[in-house]
Scaffold this motif. Structure first.
Motif, PDB file in Angstrom:
ATOM      1  N   ILE A 168      -4.587  -6.885   7.519  1.00 57.98           N
ATOM      2  CA  ILE A 168      -3.505  -5.908   6.815  1.00 57.98           C
ATOM      3  C   ILE A 168      -2.219  -6.055   7.653  1.00 57.98           C
ATOM      4  N   GLN A 169      -1.285  -6.319   6.905  1.00 56.73           N
ATOM      5  CA  GLN A 169       0.074  -6.544   7.623  1.00 56.73           C
ATOM      6  C   GLN A 169       0.725  -4.978   7.695  1.00 56.73           C
ATOM      7  N   GLU A 170       1.796  -5.003   8.448  1.00 61.07           N
ATOM      8  CA  GLU A 170       2.453  -3.756   8.399  1.00 61.07           C
ATOM      9  C   GLU A 170       3.913  -4.008   8.912  1.00 61.07           C
TER      10      GLU A 170
ATOM     11  N   LYS B 278       0.934  -1.135  -0.057  1.00 63.88           N
ATOM     12  CA  LYS B 278       0.232  -0.020  -0.046  1.00 63.88           C
ATOM     13  C   LYS B 278       0.924   1.100  -0.008  1.00 63.88           C
TER      14      LYS B 278
ATOM     15  N   LYS C 244       2.067  -0.531   4.974  1.00 66.33           N
ATOM     16  CA  LYS C 244       1.143  -1.463   5.013  1.00 66.33           C
ATOM     17  C   LYS C 244       1.121  -2.378   3.698  1.00 66.33           C
TER      18      LYS C 244
END
Length: 194
Positions: A178-180, A150, A185
């Motif tokens: 959602i990974q961060e 993202k 992200k």
């Protein structure tokens, strides 16, 4: 007799491997720059490694199928990708010894993989752009595992347009949320052809 032959023929056809694509692309669908990844995300790299390496049958390995430029972009210390059967698509007459199997085309690769199907569990296409595109258009396409980063990055290599008949599905082996990492992200998406 004819019935048995037909059954044999069709059961043989079902054994053709489905090609699964795995890629990460940023907001502008970029996947690379200067032969490298535009980002460094350990979580995403670990996901790629797990997906392309893990097998249900411990006696089998997965194939990682890639174009020659993708092979050349893998740092030498990581070539071949460990615990996987490395296959390189190239029109050139190259010999990578026991590091990788060379194939002239996707149908040629399918034939080679079919001949060794008792050793192979899954076939992962790992790039580049033209290999992704021809795989998505081929009758061998199975699934697309796409990590959407993202954020925009400067890129010179891009993921091809995703066909309109590809639909999002859920895969229990893929994290849904959602990974961060490092303030970036990203989300894992899985597509199948409708």
């Amino acid at each position: 007799m004819a019935h048995r032959l037909l059954h044999f023929y069709y059961s043989g056809v079902n054994m053709l491997p489905k090609l699964e694509l795995i890629a990460a692309a940023c907001e502008n669908m970029g996947i690379g720059i200067n032969g490298d990844l535009p980002w460094r995300l350990k979580t995403e790299m670990a996901f790629f490694t797990r997906m392309t390496t893990d097998t249900k049958n411990k006696n089998k390995k997965n194939v990682v199928l890639m174009g020659r430029r993708t092979w050349d972009c893998i740092p030498e210390k990581y070539r071949p990708l460990q615990n996987r059967i490395n296959m390189v698509l190239t029109s050139q007459s190259l010999d990578y010894g026991d590091k990788a199997i060379t194939c002239k085309s996707i149908p040629h690769a399918i034939k080679v993989i079919t001949d060794m199907q008792n050793q192979v569990e899954r076939v992962w296409v790992i790039g580049g752009s033209s290999v992704y595109k021809s795989t998505m258009e081929s009758p061998y396409f199975g699934r697309l595992y796409l990590t959407r980063i993202k954020k925009k990055f400067e890129c010179d290599t891009f993921f091809p347009l995703i066909p309109s008949d590809f639909v999002l599905i859920k895969d229990p082996t893929v994290p849904q949320d959602i990974q961060e990492e490092k303030g970036i992200k990203f989300v894992y998406e899985v597509y199948e052809k409708r």
